[in-house]
Design an enzyme around this catalytic site. Sequence first.
Site, PDB file in Angstrom:
ATOM      1  N   GLN A  26       0.799  -1.218   0.000  1.00 47.07           N
ATOM      2  CA  GLN A  26       0.000   0.000   0.000  1.00 47.07           C
ATOM      3  C   GLN A  26       0.836   1.275   0.000  1.00 47.07           C
ATOM      4  O   GLN A  26       0.347   2.332  -0.371  1.00 47.07           O
ATOM      5  CB  GLN A  26      -0.950   0.000   1.201  1.00 47.07           C
ATOM      6  N   ARG A  91       4.080   0.124  12.869  1.00 46.16           N
ATOM      7  CA  ARG A  91       3.750  -1.178  12.301  1.00 46.16           C
ATOM      8  C   ARG A  91       3.825  -1.081  10.779  1.00 46.16           C
ATOM      9  O   ARG A  91       3.052  -0.352  10.159  1.00 46.16           O
ATOM     10  CB  ARG A  91       2.347  -1.600  12.739  1.00 46.16           C
ATOM     11  N   HIS A 142       1.270  -9.207   4.594  1.00 48.63           N
ATOM     12  CA  HIS A 142       0.068  -8.376   4.476  1.00 48.63           C
ATOM     13  C   HIS A 142      -0.451  -8.510   3.036  1.00 48.63           C
ATOM     14  O   HIS A 142      -0.431  -7.561   2.257  1.00 48.63           O
ATOM     15  CB  HIS A 142       0.366  -6.926   4.852  1.00 48.63           C
ATOM     16  N   ASN A 187      -1.409 -10.946   8.445  1.00 54.04           N
ATOM     17  CA  ASN A 187      -2.439  -9.930   8.649  1.00 54.04           C
ATOM     18  C   ASN A 187      -3.779 -10.402   8.087  1.00 54.04           C
ATOM     19  O   ASN A 187      -3.885 -10.695   6.890  1.00 54.04           O
ATOM     20  CB  ASN A 187      -2.071  -8.625   7.938  1.00 54.04           C
ATOM     21  N   GLU A 188      -4.771 -10.494   8.942  1.00 53.45           N
ATOM     22  CA  GLU A 188      -6.151 -10.731   8.531  1.00 53.45           C
ATOM     23  C   GLU A 188      -6.328 -11.907   7.577  1.00 53.45           C
ATOM     24  O   GLU A 188      -6.649 -11.717   6.398  1.00 53.45           O
ATOM     25  CB  GLU A 188      -6.737  -9.469   7.890  1.00 53.45           C
ATOM     26  N   ASN A 368      -7.497  -6.252  14.388  1.00 55.85           N
ATOM     27  CA  ASN A 368      -7.831  -5.062  13.608  1.00 55.85           C
ATOM     28  C   ASN A 368      -9.317  -4.825  13.740  1.00 55.85           C
ATOM     29  O   ASN A 368     -10.122  -5.685  13.373  1.00 55.85           O
ATOM     30  CB  ASN A 368      -7.489  -5.258  12.130  1.00 55.85           C
ATOM     31  N   TYR A 370     -12.697  -2.212  13.218  1.00 56.64           N
ATOM     32  CA  TYR A 370     -13.228  -1.024  12.549  1.00 56.64           C
ATOM     33  C   TYR A 370     -14.710  -0.819  12.842  1.00 56.64           C
ATOM     34  O   TYR A 370     -15.141   0.270  13.169  1.00 56.64           O
ATOM     35  CB  TYR A 370     -13.057  -1.155  11.031  1.00 56.64           C
ATOM     36  N   GLU A 461      -4.855  -2.394  14.179  1.00 57.02           N
ATOM     37  CA  GLU A 461      -5.397  -1.405  13.244  1.00 57.02           C
ATOM     38  C   GLU A 461      -6.726  -0.895  13.762  1.00 57.02           C
ATOM     39  O   GLU A 461      -7.519  -1.663  14.300  1.00 57.02           O
ATOM     40  CB  GLU A 461      -5.683  -2.002  11.849  1.00 57.02           C
ATOM     41  N   TRP A 544      -4.760   3.028  11.939  1.00 55.91           N
ATOM     42  CA  TRP A 544      -4.696   2.852  10.489  1.00 55.91           C
ATOM     43  C   TRP A 544      -5.317   4.070   9.839  1.00 55.91           C
ATOM     44  O   TRP A 544      -6.489   4.302  10.037  1.00 55.91           O
ATOM     45  CB  TRP A 544      -5.440   1.587  10.032  1.00 55.91           C
ATOM     46  N   GLU A 551      -5.512   1.981  -1.285  1.00 53.97           N
ATOM     47  CA  GLU A 551      -6.532   1.284  -0.507  1.00 53.97           C
ATOM     48  C   GLU A 551      -7.110   0.125  -1.333  1.00 53.97           C
ATOM     49  O   GLU A 551      -8.292   0.056  -1.619  1.00 53.97           O
ATOM     50  CB  GLU A 551      -7.592   2.299  -0.043  1.00 53.97           C
ATOM     51  N   TRP A 552      -6.220  -0.764  -1.749  1.00 51.70           N
ATOM     52  CA  TRP A 552      -6.609  -1.995  -2.452  1.00 51.70           C
ATOM     53  C   TRP A 552      -7.607  -1.719  -3.573  1.00 51.70           C
ATOM     54  O   TRP A 552      -7.378  -0.786  -4.353  1.00 51.70           O
ATOM     55  CB  TRP A 552      -7.130  -3.029  -1.436  1.00 51.70           C
ATOM     56  N   PHE A 560      -7.581   6.649   4.228  1.00 51.21           N
ATOM     57  CA  PHE A 560      -7.555   6.279   5.646  1.00 51.21           C
ATOM     58  C   PHE A 560      -6.439   6.999   6.407  1.00 51.21           C
ATOM     59  O   PHE A 560      -6.277   6.802   7.605  1.00 51.21           O
ATOM     60  CB  PHE A 560      -7.369   4.765   5.814  1.00 51.21           C
TER      61      PHE A 560
HETATM   62  C1  GBH Z   1      -7.676  -3.430   6.853  1.00 49.41           C
HETATM   63  O1  GBH Z   1      -8.633  -4.414   6.718  1.00 49.41           O
HETATM   64  C2  GBH Z   1      -6.451  -3.791   6.096  1.00 49.41           C
HETATM   65  O2  GBH Z   1      -5.591  -4.592   6.879  1.00 49.41           O
HETATM   66  C3  GBH Z   1      -5.719  -2.614   5.517  1.00 49.41           C
HETATM   67  O3  GBH Z   1      -4.745  -3.058   4.621  1.00 49.41           O
HETATM   68  C4  GBH Z   1      -6.716  -1.689   4.872  1.00 49.41           C
HETATM   69  O4  GBH Z   1      -6.118  -0.645   4.190  1.00 49.41           O
HETATM   70  C5  GBH Z   1      -7.612  -1.179   5.953  1.00 49.41           C
HETATM   71  O5  GBH Z   1      -8.271  -2.223   6.558  1.00 49.41           O
HETATM   72  C6  GBH Z   1      -8.678  -0.236   5.447  1.00 49.41           C
HETATM   73  O6  GBH Z   1      -9.534  -0.896   4.567  1.00 49.41           O
HETATM   74  O7  GBH Z   1     -18.235  -6.331   3.764  1.00 49.41           O
HETATM   75  O8  GBH Z   1     -19.296  -5.880   5.839  1.00 49.41           O
HETATM   76  O9  GBH Z   1     -18.483  -8.077   5.410  1.00 49.41           O
HETATM   77  C7  GBH Z   1      -9.926  -3.976   6.862  1.00 49.41           C
HETATM   78  C8  GBH Z   1     -10.838  -4.930   7.526  1.00 49.41           C
HETATM   79  C9  GBH Z   1     -12.638  -6.358   7.313  1.00 49.41           C
HETATM   80  C10 GBH Z   1     -12.691  -4.329   6.089  1.00 49.41           C
HETATM   81  C11 GBH Z   1     -13.714  -6.905   6.438  1.00 49.41           C
HETATM   82  C12 GBH Z   1     -13.787  -4.864   5.211  1.00 49.41           C
HETATM   83  C13 GBH Z   1     -15.604  -6.397   5.111  1.00 49.41           C
HETATM   84  C14 GBH Z   1     -16.815  -6.191   5.925  1.00 49.41           C
HETATM   85  N1  GBH Z   1     -11.869  -5.354   6.640  1.00 49.41           N
HETATM   86  N2  GBH Z   1     -14.525  -5.863   5.901  1.00 49.41           N
HETATM   87  S1  GBH Z   1     -18.324  -6.659   5.169  1.00 49.41           S
END
Ligand code: GBH
Length: 595
Positions: A26, A91, A142, A187-188, A368, A370, A461, A544, A551-552, A560
Amino acid sequence: GDNVDITTVKKLPKDFKWGAATAAYQVEGAWDEGNRGESVWDHFTHEYPKNVESGDRTIDYSTNGNRACDSYHKYEEDVKMLKLMNAKYYRFSISWSRLFHDGEAKKEDGKWNVNQEGEDYYNALINTLLDNEIIPFVTLYHWDLPYALHEKYGGWLDYHSQYDFANYAEYCFETFGDRVKNWITINEPWVNCVSGYRLGPGKAPYRCTGEAPRRLANDTTGLDLEGGCSYEVGPTQYTPESEVLPANRAPQKLEDVWCSHNILLGHAQAVKVYRDKFQKEQKGLIGITIDGEAQIPWVEPGISKKEYENNKKYANLAAEFRIGWYSDPPMTGDYPASVKERMGKDLPEFTKEQKELLKGSSDFLGWNTYTAHWAAQVKNEDGSYVEPPTAEEANFDNSKKDMWDDNCKGRGDGWTCIPPTLGSQAGSSWNTKFAPTIRVGLNWFNDRYKNLIKNGIVITENGCAQPNYKVARANDEVTKKYFESIGQPQYADTYGEEDIEDESNINGTILHDKYRQDWYDQYLKNLRLAYAVDGIDVRGYMAWSLIDNFEWENGYETRFGMTYIDFYKDENLTRHPKDSLEHLGQWYLENVEQN
Ligand code: GBH
């Protein structure tokens, strides 16, 4: 409730791991410099540029990480930003294919087949951090699998991936471990596997699980790998000519399940190497980072106690399916019983030796966090409950399974079958602000694992993409009621006409990121309460992200970062601190014991 005066509870401890996070693909750029090999992200973004959102498709790096933030050259600028938030930790992740072109790390006559430029880069970054009194917190993986391993055996779909990962990890411990004392293996895993191998062109390798059952090539596992689909073709339901995403996600496919299985084993193998050969001498910690939304039992006005209790039960099942699937193996050594039951023969089993290898394999738990999801048992239109299919039914009665999966966001993600997200809408579709998630989740882990987590939980995160107030969605009525019912109405974001009318809330969001500052205040307050009031052993927090970055699949428009970069017009990629950076620096001074 959390209507506690925060200044009256104890502060976070002096050694609290405070910092910010990024990931190699990223931010680094320099994708073809210094003999770096391709990762699956290089390959698939180049092959399918339309899978990535772009603000300007005439710029060829707008849909990939070719240049990104150019941190490969500008890491010293990043370190300056870290200082502004009083970061004690950074990180970042290592790009596997920058070090090992084809992904295969080998040591012959005491010498690794490493790409020297790659090694030099990470040494420089690590040393610069230490010179600035910032401690490196390093992620080994990652999502940027060396493309050569994808070609060779389908990457994480194959059993061999765990050993290639462990060899690469061994090189990293041996080379950087004298200075790096905090390691994250993976990671994840959920995102890597579910978004990479099941949900279509979200994350590389953009697998969306074709139809044909197959056996993997070179399968020496003796395990039954039938039921997945072939990886040779890349996306099976997407062609570069069409921008249409696959509409029908097949209900139950197994690539993601096998990817998850192998990646968890890869984590365990890397930890074994660390413990057998390095940990005693280097005295560092190693763990996995998982993601997953806290599952909040659905409430509605007038809900009966019985129904609410039932929703609580389902919220826990949802959490086991979404989170426990990944956090149980490194803690307890196996998948949760409810996941085994729900998946039946579709879930691979760990052997006795693998269970032993996995059990206790995470010194700390990285999480992580959110967003949160509502959870409840699925209901028919007449209000009666739909029983989830048993494993038998899921395997043999497709109509029942499909009906369940349709109700469950079309992807059979367990039990959560109500519009999933709650909280106000931030700047990415799934990214909603629901601050109690951090406290709910910390308590869930603590209740579940108690003293199995030897070195605490680290929030690896947390953060948001700043929304434009024109598009920000305020809390819906149900969420507002929820906040009232738990005595925390202050979390209910409301956006009124005045926010929309006020131009500064629209244009000012670039550097004056008020929504983000508020986000951090709310989440961090919940973190401190979890520590001080609930007694949770939470040892760190990494925001984060340090800087706006790639952002992928959302490209560069979804920001972010706490640092702004003008990716298209500013050739120097100048770092502009947003208000949140120093805001967090101040938070640290006020909430963490100093001296
Ligand atoms: C992180 O993952 C990443 O590790 C990081 O690289 C990235 O930039 C950052 O988030 C911001 O996106 O569609 O409702 O089922 C994010 C965690 C978890 C976010 C799964 C999207 C899908 C939820 N992710 N989620 S849903």
